[in-house]
Design an enzyme around this catalytic site. Sequence first.
Site, mmCIF file in Angstrom:
data_model
loop_
_atom_site.group_PDB
_atom_site.id
_atom_site.type_symbol
_atom_site.label_atom_id
_atom_site.label_comp_id
_atom_site.label_asym_id
_atom_site.label_seq_id
_atom_site.Cartn_x
_atom_site.Cartn_y
_atom_site.Cartn_z
ATOM 1 N N HIS A 156 8.805 -27.240 0.082
ATOM 2 C CA HIS A 156 8.291 -28.485 -0.494
ATOM 3 C C HIS A 156 7.184 -28.216 -1.501
ATOM 4 O O HIS A 156 6.435 -29.123 -1.862
ATOM 5 C CB HIS A 156 7.815 -29.410 0.629
ATOM 6 C CG HIS A 156 8.961 -29.900 1.460
ATOM 7 N ND1 HIS A 156 9.489 -31.168 1.347
ATOM 8 C CD2 HIS A 156 9.719 -29.258 2.376
ATOM 9 C CE1 HIS A 156 10.511 -31.290 2.185
ATOM 10 N NE2 HIS A 156 10.681 -30.136 2.822
ATOM 11 N N LYS A 189 -13.924 -0.748 -3.771
ATOM 12 C CA LYS A 189 -14.935 -0.371 -2.772
ATOM 13 C C LYS A 189 -16.111 0.328 -3.449
ATOM 14 O O LYS A 189 -17.265 0.047 -3.154
ATOM 15 C CB LYS A 189 -14.317 0.595 -1.752
ATOM 16 C CG LYS A 189 -13.442 -0.050 -0.715
ATOM 17 C CD LYS A 189 -13.184 0.987 0.381
ATOM 18 C CE LYS A 189 -12.020 0.652 1.248
ATOM 19 N NZ LYS A 189 -11.601 1.757 2.090
ATOM 20 N N GLU A 218 0.819 -1.217 0.000
ATOM 21 C CA GLU A 218 0.000 0.000 0.000
ATOM 22 C C GLU A 218 0.851 1.264 0.000
ATOM 23 O O GLU A 218 0.406 2.317 -0.427
ATOM 24 C CB GLU A 218 -0.944 0.007 1.205
ATOM 25 C CG GLU A 218 -2.125 -0.930 1.024
ATOM 26 C CD GLU A 218 -3.252 -0.704 2.018
ATOM 27 O OE1 GLU A 218 -3.044 -0.022 3.026
ATOM 28 O OE2 GLU A 218 -4.353 -1.230 1.777
HETATM 29 O O1 PA5 Z 1 -3.449 1.526 5.498
HETATM 30 C C1 PA5 Z 1 -4.613 1.878 5.368
HETATM 31 O O2 PA5 Z 1 -4.971 3.060 5.552
HETATM 32 C C2 PA5 Z 1 -5.711 0.894 5.023
HETATM 33 O O3 PA5 Z 1 -5.229 -0.381 4.765
HETATM 34 C C3 PA5 Z 1 -6.750 0.816 6.141
HETATM 35 O O4 PA5 Z 1 -6.106 0.459 7.334
HETATM 36 C C4 PA5 Z 1 -7.894 -0.160 5.851
HETATM 37 O O5 PA5 Z 1 -8.453 0.099 4.604
HETATM 38 C C5 PA5 Z 1 -8.964 -0.056 6.930
HETATM 39 O O6 PA5 Z 1 -9.460 1.243 6.983
HETATM 40 P P1 PA5 Z 1 -10.266 1.799 8.222
HETATM 41 O O7 PA5 Z 1 -9.361 1.834 9.390
HETATM 42 O O8 PA5 Z 1 -10.733 3.153 7.808
HETATM 43 O O9 PA5 Z 1 -11.417 0.857 8.453
#
Ligand code: PA5
Length: 396
Positions: A284, A378, A263
Site C-alpha cells: 500500500h 567510524k 557486508e
Molecule cells: O559483521 C561484522 O563483523 C560487523 O557488522 C560487526 O558485527 C559489527 O560492526 C559489531 O562489531 P563488534 O562485534 O566488534 O562490536
Amino acid sequence: MITFNFKSFTQQPNSMPKERKEAIKKKFQTEDNKKGWYDLERQEAKIKELEETAIEIRQNCDIFLVIGIGGSFLGAKALYEALRDPYQKETPEIIFTGTSLPNDNLTELKHYLKGKRMFINVISKSGNTLETILTFQELLPLLKETAQEDWTKRIIITTNNQQGKLFDFANQYQIKRFTIEDDIGGRFSVLSTVGLLPLAVAQKNIRDLLEGAKKARSEEDLAYAYAFLRDQFYQQGKELEAFVIYDEKLSYFTEWLKQLFAESQGKKNKGLFPVSLLYSRDLHSLGQYLQEGKTLLFETHIRAIQKDKDYNTLEEELQKSVCESHVENQIPSILITMDQKNEWNFGYLIFFFYLSAMVGSYLLDVPYYNQNGVEVYKKKLTKALEKEKITLTSLE
Ligand code: PA5
C-alpha cells in the site's frame, strides 16, 4: 522443513557449472582462519555451559539486557522476535539495546531500569565498538547501584580472547567471559556464543537451532543454486534484492539478512543492494513503484506457514497474486517456505544464507569475510568526538 522454489515466477534457472562449484569449494577450503562458522560441532561442545549460564541468569534477574550492534546483535534479536509471542509477558524481560549512540531512548530505558534486578550480556567481538561501549558505560552505574558489591557477578562479556576494552574490563574485574573465536566473523556469529546465550536465556531450543544448521550444511547444493540464481539476476542488470516477508515477526530476520549480504558482497563497486519489504503493509505504499516503476529488483519471498489454516490460505493467495502481478513488471520471485516458525527451521535458514553469502561473494570475486567500508565513518566520528572532547578511554 523448508521448501525452495527457484522456478515459478522466475526464468528457468541455469544450474552452476560443476567446475565453478568445485573451484569455489576448493577456494573456501583454503580460507584458513575465516571459516569457523562452518564448524558447528565446535559450538555444540559449548551448549551445556551456555544452558547452565542461561538458567543462572533466568533465576536471578527481572531484566536481561543484551547490548551489541551489527553481527553482535541482529541474529539473536531476529530469532528472539521470530520465535516469541509478543503479547505474553515474560520473566525475565529481555531487552536488546546498543544499536544507536546514547539518545532519548536510552534516557528512557535508564528510567525504566532504575531499581530493577538486572543481568547484562554485553557483546562485541572487537570489544571496542563505540555504540556498544557507550551504551554499556551509560547502563553500568545503574547495575552497580542495584546490585551493590555483587555487580561483577551480573555481567557476562562476550568478546575475543586477546584484547579490547571489554576483554580488559573482564580481566580487571574477573567477570565471566565467553569467547568469540577469531575465525568467526560478526555477521556469521549467530550460531556461536554471540547468539546462543541470549537465545538460551529466552528459553529457545539452541540444540535444535544447531541441528537445523547441520542439515543445511549437508544440503549445500541448495545454497549454491540460490547464490547462482541471484548472481544471474545481477549479471542481467538487477541492482536490488528485496527480501519479502508477510509476518512482522520476521522483521528482524530481514534486518539480519540485509547485514549478511551487504557486508559480505557490497565491495569493489559490486553487489546487489539488499532491501526488505513487509506485505501487505508495503503493497500500500511501495507497491505502486513495484508494479509500474523501474524494474531494478527481484524478490526473495520468505514465508512461514501460519498455524491457522484460513490465515494461511489468505497469505498463500496474497503471495501468488503478488508474484503474478510483479512478474508483469519484470520483477521475478524466488520462494522460500518454512513449515513453521521453529528453531530447527531458522537454524537451517541461517546456515543456508551463510553459505549463499559466501558462494555469492566468490562469484562476484569479493572477499566475503571483511567489511572495511564500515571503518570509514567510524574513523571520522572518532575524530569528531575527540574534537568535542568525548573519548572512549576505558570502562570504569
Ligand atoms: O559483521 C561484522 O563483523 C560487523 O557488522 C560487526 O558485527 C559489527 O560492526 C559489531 O562489531 P563488534 O562485534 O566488534 O562490536
